[in-house]
Design a protein around this motif. Structure first.
Motif: not given
Length: 315
Positions: A173-182
């Protein structure tokens, strides 16, 4: 007296078997911190109970963590043997160095296996890490010559994938990590699950709905009591301002997200849920403060667990 001792021994054996039967997973933390100490960075070996077919959830530290696990009698043998034979694949949540350095550095001593991740993460590995300018290309794609030790296996969000050479399957599942996709990895063995989250922050701060969508996906597993643990980061104490979090949690924001989860389940269903707190950032004064603040704000009575490098957890 002998008869009573035999009865006591029999009861002890039954209780031990019952305890073992209740465990669905074995988790071996190889690294638990969120930076600064290069010998103890995010990496967790996970296998079904009774199996040595592990996956590695992130791979910031490998060799030093395996050495600690051997010293604690979690494993027997050499670090090289555990690395080569026990780890069947790497699940990398995102492309920051503290989540993959161990995999890159130990590649020369490793065996053929898959690196799993979302498209963006694998692209960075191919173009920035496994290149002949940075290290060497131990994969089967990218710069020539490709040494073909590792294979990039792209994950499709929300699609369950069986992991070869293990008894597990994983859904990303995609997560938001500032400027990245975690990434969050939902690991399944039989009818039991563990949820591991890479670096991320609260939806409200990240201007995202990824945490809400993840909670929607796992809420039924909490209701059915088949989710054995949630592994989630808390990097900073509450004193760090929101603008300086850069895609991370504080105790306050973590508990707000669990409040959101409780609206999809219930407070009673969350009570006692195993929450393994990962990625605490040094200095140690910060880690102490984070633990104190989490304890103070744990109104849902979650079972907060702080993993220690090289010490196994049965889930």
């Amino acid at each position: 007296m002998v008869y009573l001792r035999r009865i006591a021994a029999f009861i002890f054996c039954l209780l031990s078997l019952r305890s073992t039967a209740q465990n669905s997973f074995k988790l071996v933390p190889l690294g638990v911190l969120g930076g600064a100490d290069e010998s103890n960075l995010s990496a967790y070996m996970l296998a079904p109970a009774g199996s040595n077919n592990f996956i590695c959830l992130d791979a910031g530290t490998l060799h030093a963590g395996i050495e600690k696990a051997i010293a604690n009698k979690v494993f027997s043998g050499t670090p090289e043997h555990i690395l080569r034979q026990y780890i069947k694949g790497y699940f990398i949540s995102h492309s920051h160095l503290d989540h993959l350095a161990g995999m890159v550095i130990n590649a020369p001593d490793d065996t053929v296996k898959n690196i799993y991740g979302l498209k963006d993460c694998l692209k960075v590995l191919q173009t920035h890490y496994f290149t002949w300018e940075s290290w060497a290309n131990f994969t089967d794609a990218g710069e020539a010559p490709a040494l073909k030790k590792f294979h990039y296996q792209e994950l499709t969000p929300g699609e369950e994938m069986a992991v070869p050479n293990t008894e597990m399957s994983v859904t990303a599942f995609p997560l938001s990590h500032s400027n990245l996709t975690s990434t969050a990895f939902l690991v399944k063995s039989k009818n039991s699950y563990v949820l591991y989250l890479g670096d991320t922050g609260a939806d409200e701060i990240e201007k995202s709905t990824n945490m809400h969508k993840l909670w929607e996906a796992v809420a039924p597993l909490i209701k059915s009591k088949t989710l054995k643990a949630i592994m989630i980061e808390t990097s900073f104490p509450n004193e760090v301002p929101d603008k300086s979090l850069f895609g991370h949690f504080t105790p306050k924001w973590l508990m707000k997200e669990f409040d959101n989860l409780s609206l999809l389940t219930s407070k009673d269903e969350l009570k006692g849920l195993n929450v393994i707190v990962t990625h605490l950032k040094l200095p140690y004064s910060n880690t102490v403060k984070i633990k104190q603040q989490l304890k103070a704000e744990n109104k849902l009575q979650l079972n907060l667990i702080y993993p220690q490098q090289g010490k196994a957890l049965n889930l």
